[in-house]
Scaffold this motif. Structure first.
Motif, short mmCIF file in Angstrom:
data_model
loop_
_atom_site.label_atom_id
_atom_site.label_comp_id
_atom_site.label_asym_id
_atom_site.label_seq_id
_atom_site.Cartn_x
_atom_site.Cartn_y
_atom_site.Cartn_z
N ARG A 397 0.87 -1.18 0.00
CA ARG A 397 0.00 0.00 0.00
C ARG A 397 0.90 1.22 0.00
NH1 ARG A 397 -3.93 1.71 4.94
NH2 ARG A 397 -4.48 3.79 4.16
N PRO A 398 1.19 1.77 -1.16
CA PRO A 398 2.19 2.83 -1.26
C PRO A 398 1.84 4.05 -0.41
CG PRO A 398 1.68 1.95 -3.43
CD PRO A 398 0.67 1.37 -2.49
N ILE A 399 2.87 4.64 0.15
CA ILE A 399 2.74 5.89 0.90
C ILE A 399 2.62 7.03 -0.11
CG2 ILE A 399 3.96 7.43 2.50
CD1 ILE A 399 5.39 4.83 3.52
N THR A 400 1.78 8.02 0.21
CA THR A 400 1.56 9.14 -0.70
C THR A 400 2.18 10.41 -0.14
OG1 THR A 400 -0.54 9.81 0.31
CG2 THR A 400 -0.62 8.10 -1.41
N TRP A 415 7.74 3.74 -0.54
CA TRP A 415 8.23 3.66 0.83
C TRP A 415 8.57 5.07 1.34
CZ3 TRP A 415 12.40 -0.24 -1.16
CH2 TRP A 415 11.78 -1.46 -1.45
N LEU A 416 8.82 5.16 2.63
CA LEU A 416 9.34 6.38 3.24
C LEU A 416 10.81 6.19 3.54
CD1 LEU A 416 9.01 9.17 4.73
CD2 LEU A 416 8.65 7.80 6.80
N ALA A 435 7.56 1.15 5.48
CA ALA A 435 6.82 0.55 4.36
C ALA A 435 5.47 0.08 4.88
CB ALA A 435 7.60 -0.61 3.74
N ARG A 436 4.49 -0.02 3.96
CA ARG A 436 3.12 -0.34 4.38
C ARG A 436 2.49 -1.36 3.44
NH1 ARG A 436 -0.71 4.79 4.61
NH2 ARG A 436 -0.28 4.69 2.36
N TRP A 437 1.69 -2.26 4.04
CA TRP A 437 0.99 -3.27 3.26
C TRP A 437 -0.46 -3.42 3.77
CZ3 TRP A 437 5.75 -3.87 5.50
CH2 TRP A 437 6.84 -4.09 4.64
#
Length: 439
Positions: A397-400, A415-416, A435-437
């Motif tokens: 789940r991409p970071i915006t 990612w950040l 990172a996020r999922w």
């Protein structure tokens, strides 16, 4: 010349003044207790590999005055921040380099940093510094110190040098960022606050005389007594670097009443408080009972609630799944080096940490409910602990950009990645990876 510290060698015996003069009780010399504590703190970091924030409190107990304790801490921190460059200065004034663990070198580091970074008068530095040498060459130290200061170019560089192993790794990892990272380490960071209620951002920024870099955040000038600031007692905010506050923000508000979140390796509790303030029913897990006590104290002050669990995450098994999990994994903490300069001088092999991070992430994947959110984060500038770990069986789940403070953008992978050279015009930021999922 970049010189890594030698962490092996003799310990200090600092009870008299040394071989170049008659013994004298250090307690009789005003200001000497602070310098002695600073010397012992630096020794604890370089020789034993102790974290400065753990070594400091017991070594500062004999220092009676609060301002002297603050001075001792500042001397130790700035000595470690500029260690490479202090050694370069010392070596430029000696015909034969002093051993890295020589007492004279150690005292000279402290003396020089007091003049060149803390702007203390040389005569006061000499009076409180030379008596620290026991069985050592006070005349040599005095001569080297005086020779350096008499030169017209006696100064530290604009940015601190990095220990050789760190410099080699970061040049390889961040060749385009290495100069900016080094520049970002030149000054201690400002004071960042996370607000319990983001809607009050404008109010607290004005009331505290700070600036906000994103909703729910206020940044103040460093050096303020936290406990005396407005809003501390009523729990309106807590201290948390801007970068450290981003991972919990990436989880967001609880989607419904009763939504559950797990904060792995939770102490001292900044991210737990963020999740609780966002409406989550939080389980805060940490294997350190002492650190969880601090978390509980912070929760009581802020009026927030969470269930605390004292357990090793590799042995613990929950009896239910979670709608959100934050894996704030143990790491080398190299991203915090602008506030903890000691971390760059006591790095151990990262293999065990990397293996632990991988296992924590794998376990979190199994505990996440369908549709849930998982965030992995480390306060590290090491790609092995960040980018190399950002792979699991869940859906990315991409970071915006909209989720980040102004001036920061996600990586191409979503990612950040932050480092101490970013948003420098606003006071900088710690190094972090996240990172996020979604399950």
């Amino acid at each position: 010349m970049v010189r890594p510290p030698n962490t092996s060698g003799s310990s200090f015996n600092l009870t008299d003044t040394g071989s170049d003069g008659p013994p004298k009780n250090l307690a009789e010399i005003p200001g000497s207790a602070a310098r002695l504590a600073a010397l012992r703190m630096v020794d604890a970091v370089l020789r034993r590999g102790d974290p400065l924030d753990q070594a400091g409190p017991p070594l500062l107990r004999p220092v009676p005055r609060a301002d002297d304790r603050a001075l001792a801490t500042a001397i130790a921190q700035e000595t470690l921040r500029w260690l490479v460059d202090l050694d370069t200065l010392i070596d430029s004034a000696t015909a034969q380099n002093l051993p890295d663990d020589a007492k004279a070198r150690s005292v000279l580091r402290l003396m020089l940093v007091q003049v060149l970074r803390l702007n203390l008068p040389p005569h006061a530095v000499i009076a409180t510094g030379l008596p620290l040498l026991t069985g050592g060459p006070r005349r040599l130290a005095h001569g080297v110190f005086s020779a350096i200061l008499k030169r017209g170019d006696a100064a530290l560089p604009a940015a601190p040098g990095l220990p050789t192993p760190v410099l080699a790794r970061w040049i390889a990892a961040w060749p385009a960022r290495i100069d900016a990272i080094s520049a970002g380490l030149a000054e201690p960071p400002p004071l960042d606050l996370t607000l319990a209620n983001a809607a009050d951002t404008a109010h607290w920024a004005e009331r505290l005389g700070g600036v906000s870099l994103m909703p729910g955040h206020v940044r103040l000038a460093r050096g303020q007594a936290v406990e005396k600031l407005d809003g501390y007692r009523e729990g309106a905010w807590w201290v948390q670097d801007l970068a450290a506050a981003i991972p919990a923000r990436l989880i967001g508000q609880a989607p419904h009443a009763g939504a559950t979140a797990l904060d792995l390796c939770a102490a001292p509790g900044g991210k737990t408080m963020q999740l609780a303030a966002a409406g989550w029913h939080v389980t805060a897990l940490d294997k350190s009972a002492r650190r969880l006590e601090r978390l509980t104290e912070n929760m009581v002050r802020t009026g927030l609630t969470a269930q605390t669990v004292t357990a090793d995450a590799l042995e613990w098994a929950p009896d239910h799944g979670f709608d959100a999990i934050l894996v704030d994994a143990p790491c080398s903490a190299t991203g915090t080096c602008r506030r903890h300069p000691d971390v760059l001088h006591r790095l151990a092999a990262m293999d065990e940490l990397v293996a632990l991070q991988r296992e924590l992430l794998a376990r979190a994947v199994r505990w996440l409910n369908p549709g849930g959110t998982l965030v992995y984060a480390v306060c590290s500038l090491e790609p092995a602990e960040g980018e190399a770990q950002a792979h699991c069986t869940l859906t990315p789940r991409p970071i915006t950009t909209a989720e980040l403070p102004e001036g920061l953008v996600p990586t191409a992978e979503g990612w950040l990645r932050t480092d101490p050279g970013m948003i420098a015009e606003a006071g900088g930021i710690d190094g972090f990876f996240a990172a996020r999922w979604t399950a």
